[in-house]
Design an enzyme around this catalytic site. Structure first.
Site, PDB file in Angstrom:
ATOM      1  CB  SER A  47      -0.886  -0.005   1.238  1.00 11.66           C
ATOM      2  OG  SER A  47      -1.309   1.313   1.543  1.00 11.66           O
ATOM      3  CE  LYS A 100      -4.257  -2.808   3.279  1.00 10.40           C
ATOM      4  NZ  LYS A 100      -5.463  -3.582   3.434  1.00 10.40           N
TER       5      LYS A 100
END
Ligand code: ARG
Length: 444
Positions: free
Chosen positions: A261, A267
């Protein structure tokens, strides 16, 4: 008109098929004496030269020439002069495009099949590794009964097998040559349609000239097989997405098929799987697009049919990517079998085993056994323990026919081992299926 009429921006993808079909056609015209042997050779060599140019520089995109057929014939005339004009004897662009497109779709079928075979190999390899790995099986995405990961993966082997057989079906049906149907009515020249069919690897010529130039069933068959296949890939992708989410934590997806991300440093997103899921929607869209193009067309050729190619090209590209992505995902994902096994112990997945035990050992009707088991599950839930952690006395209080042998049936291992019916989840069954699959795939 130039802009709406031109198909060269997309149908240039047919250039190899167009050259091959023209070479087959002119060889046949020469053999049948429709053109002289000398002209046939000049045209053939000219076509080879055009192909060599396309190979090096790509197909030029001149909208005035409309499509790949006019583009190739135009370049041929520049190279060999007016004799090029003899190539189009006893054919029309209507049978020409039908032939080229069939050849293209046939290749797409073969490519899909090769990709799906590789995906099956990956599934079988991972299933073999995990014939004994226990995970929760779900219905309604609620824990149902323990299954093995190998069994779960082999379910997709079966689905992909049906996809391959649909493509094989479609291939068989499409493998007839429309070349020589001419514009719509056939031709008065003494042509040999069997000869061109054979030269292009078709099983024979089509039998009705009107149908030959109006038919796009072969493209629809391909798209239907592709759409159904993409649904399977999408479901598999969806499972990986769920399994990769933190509360599940069943898999660590390969970095090569994930992204990070731009704002959240922790992420790792399952983008490739999500795109496979997304692509399936587009592939189904391609199918409906062509179905609706075809649905109201009178015989024979109508220009609407020029719109047949973009959805097929698009679907083929999306399908190839989706197959490749899922093959990589299956081959390289790390299965967190500890997490899977832990999850299988939650949710009273062996409740059915308790009920089955009561039927077997207590000769109790299944409905009654189901009711008794319900009471046991309720008690375990109140205590916050698994079924096999309930003290025997408490179980006996629910039903006196329960004895200590029941605990053997309540482990997840016993649960999967017990399901040895044909096609069941027992490791021994999974190993059998894997062995059969390896044989079918030529791996043994
Ligand atoms: N560009 C056309 C297509 O893709 C080729 C066939 C054209 N035939 C015709 N009679 N205009 O369908």
């Amino acid at each position: 008109m130039r802009e709406i009429n031109a198909s060269i921006p997309f149908d240039k993808a047919l250039w190899r098929q167009d050259i091959a079909a023209s070479k087959a056609h002119v060889a046949m015209l020469g053999a049948c004496g429709v053109v002289s042997g000398e002209d046939a050779i000049t045209i053939r060599d000219g076509l080879d030269q055009v192909a060599a140019e396309y190979e090096v520089s790509g197909v030029p995109e001149n909208w005035d020439l409309e499509d790949i057929h006019m583009t190739t014939e135009g370049r041929l005339a520049e190279l060999i002069g007016p004799v090029a004009g003899r190539l189009h004897t006893a054919r029309s662009r209507n049978d020409q495009v039908a032939t080229d497109f069939r050849l293209w779709v046939r290749d797409a079928v073969d490519q899909a099949d090769a990709g799906l075979e590789a995906l099956q190999q990956a599934l079988v390899a991972r299933a073999g590794e995990h014939a004994d790995s226990i995970m929760p099986g779900f219905t309604h995405l609620q824990t149902a009964q323990p299954v093995t990961l190998g069994h779960h993966l082999m379910a997709y082997y079966e689905m992909i097998g049906r996809d391959r057989s649909r493509f094989a079906d479609a291939r068989k049906r499409m493998n007839r040559s429309p070349l020589g149907a001419a514009a719509l009515a056939g031709t008065g020249f003494p042509i040999d349609r069997v000869m061109t069919a054979q030269a292009l690897g078709f099983d024979g010529p089509t039998d009705n000239s009107l149908d030959s130039v109006s038919d796009r069933d072969f493209a629809l068959d391909y798209l239907m097989a592709a759409a159904q296949c993409s649904l399977h890939l999408s479901r598999l992708a969806e499972e990986f997405i769920i399994w990769a989410s933190q509360p599940f934590g069943f898999v660590a997806l390969p970095d090569s098929l994930s992204t990070g991300s731009s704002i959240m440093p922790q992420k790792k997103n399952p983008d490739a799987a999500e795109l496979v899921r997304g692509h399936s929607g587009r592939i189904v869209g391609c199918l409906t697009s062509l179905m609706i193009t075809m649905k109201g067309l009178p015989l024979a050729y109508s220009k609407d049919m020029q719109d047949d190619k973009p959805p097929v090209f698009e679907a083929a590209g999306l399908l190839a990517l989706s197959i490749a992505a899922m093959t990589g995902m299956v081959a390289e994902t790390r299965f967190r079998t500890d997490r899977m096994r832990g999850a299988a112990e939650l949710g009273f997945a062996t409740a059915t085993d308790l009920a089955d035990w009561l039927v077997r050992e207590g000769n109790i009707p299944f409905r009654e056994a189901h009711h008794i088991t319900g009471s046991a599950v309720k008690l375990a839930e109140q205590r916050g323990v698994a079924l096999d952690q309930l003290p025997l006395d408490d179980l006996k209080a629910i039903d006196s026919r329960i004895d200590e042998r029941v605990f053997k049936a309540l482990s997840v291992e016993a649960s999967v081992a017990a399901r040895g019916s044909h096609g069941g989840t027992a490791p021994e069954q999974v190993r059998l299926r894997v062995a059969e699959a390896r044989l079918a795939l030529g791996l043994e």
